[in-house]
Design an enzyme around this catalytic site. Structure first.
Site, PDB file in Angstrom:
ATOM      1  N   GLY A  14       0.816  -1.208   0.000  1.00 25.46           N
ATOM      2  CA  GLY A  14       0.000   0.000   0.000  1.00 25.46           C
ATOM      3  C   GLY A  14       0.846   1.251   0.000  1.00 25.46           C
ATOM      4  N   TYR A  38      -9.320 -17.172   4.005  1.00 30.81           N
ATOM      5  CA  TYR A  38      -8.687 -16.204   3.107  1.00 30.81           C
ATOM      6  C   TYR A  38      -9.059 -16.474   1.657  1.00 30.81           C
ATOM      7  CZ  TYR A  38      -5.071 -13.320   0.959  1.00 30.81           C
ATOM      8  OH  TYR A  38      -4.395 -12.378   0.208  1.00 30.81           O
TER       9      TYR A  38
END
Length: 245
Positions: free
Chosen positions: A14, A163
């Site tokens: 990010g 996940y």
């Protein structure tokens, strides 16, 4: 100057995505759950001469946090050009289909799936003000149902249940969102950054953070003739760059 909001952006892929978009001339709103960590990340970028950036506190798990972030951002800009839904969690391990408690599934889905929906819906009206809005959902190659069912796939044995399910759901949402926005200037795509060495996997991945971020940035920078409703993955599909769903 174009604007971008990146969730989960105070570190790793990010943060590097923010760095690369700043280098492209974007104004970056650095989304983070912990504002102090966001401020530290902004300080790091500013020390590199990248100063068109500021932190935005946003927790994709918390409705009130998302609403507060929307109010704050709306007071700073009337247009959001790019939304990158990068925030995600793996959940506790091990994860098997039979032994993993339902609370783990709920926790992982809350961030990886429901959080993306909530953030996307909250910022949609700002995105609609952009002449070329882009939404990038950061997913995983593990979310490909086709590959998860292929014994020849290199990651076939890797099946963290919560996940995998959350990323498959995110991929499905991406398809439907792109369809709903098909007759607009929006480009909506899912991007697998690849198996990258980050805190997320205890730095076990062979890929680098700059390469992973570059894949996300590429989708954010798509031109008007670019595709929408795609699942990009250089890792799973090195020849075409497009993964099977």
């Amino acid at each position: 100057m174009k604007t971008v909001l990146i969730t989960g952006a105070n570190k790793s892929i990010g943060l590097e995505t923010a760095r690369q978009l700043l280098q492209q001339g974007y104004y970056v709103y650095l989304g983070c759950r912990d504002l102090q960590k966001g401020q530290q990340a902004v300080g790091q970028l500013q020390s590199e001469g990248l100063d068109q950036v500021e932190p935005i506190e946003i927790d994709a798990d918390q409705t009130e946090s998302i609403k507060a972030a929307r109010r704050l951002l709306g007071g700073k800009t009337k247009v959001l050009d790019v939304l990158i839904n990068n925030a995600g969690i793996a959940g506790s391990f091990p994860q098997t289909a039979l032994a993993t408690d339902g609370t783990v599934f709920k926790q992982v889905f809350e961030t990886n799936f429901f959080g993306v929906i909530a953030v996307t819906q909250a910022f949609m009206n700002l995105l609609k003000q952009s002449p070329e809005p882009r939404i990038v959902n950061v997913t995983s190659g593990l979310g490909s149902l086709t590959l998860q069912d292929d014994p020849a796939w290199k990651y076939y044995q890797v099946k963290p249940a919560a996940y995998v399910a959350s990323k498959a759901a995110l991929n499905a949402y991406t398809i439907v969102l792109a369809y709903d926005l098909r007759d607009t200037p929006f480009k909506v795509n899912a991007v697998d950054p690849g198996y990258t060495a980050t805190d997320f996997n205890n730095h076990s991945g062979p890929g680098t953070v700059p390469d992973a971020a570059a894949r996300v940035v590429k989708a954010a920078l798509l031109g008007s003739d670019g595709p929408t409703g795609q699942f990009f993955s250089d890792d799973n599909a090195p020849e075409t760059g497009v993964s099977p769903w």
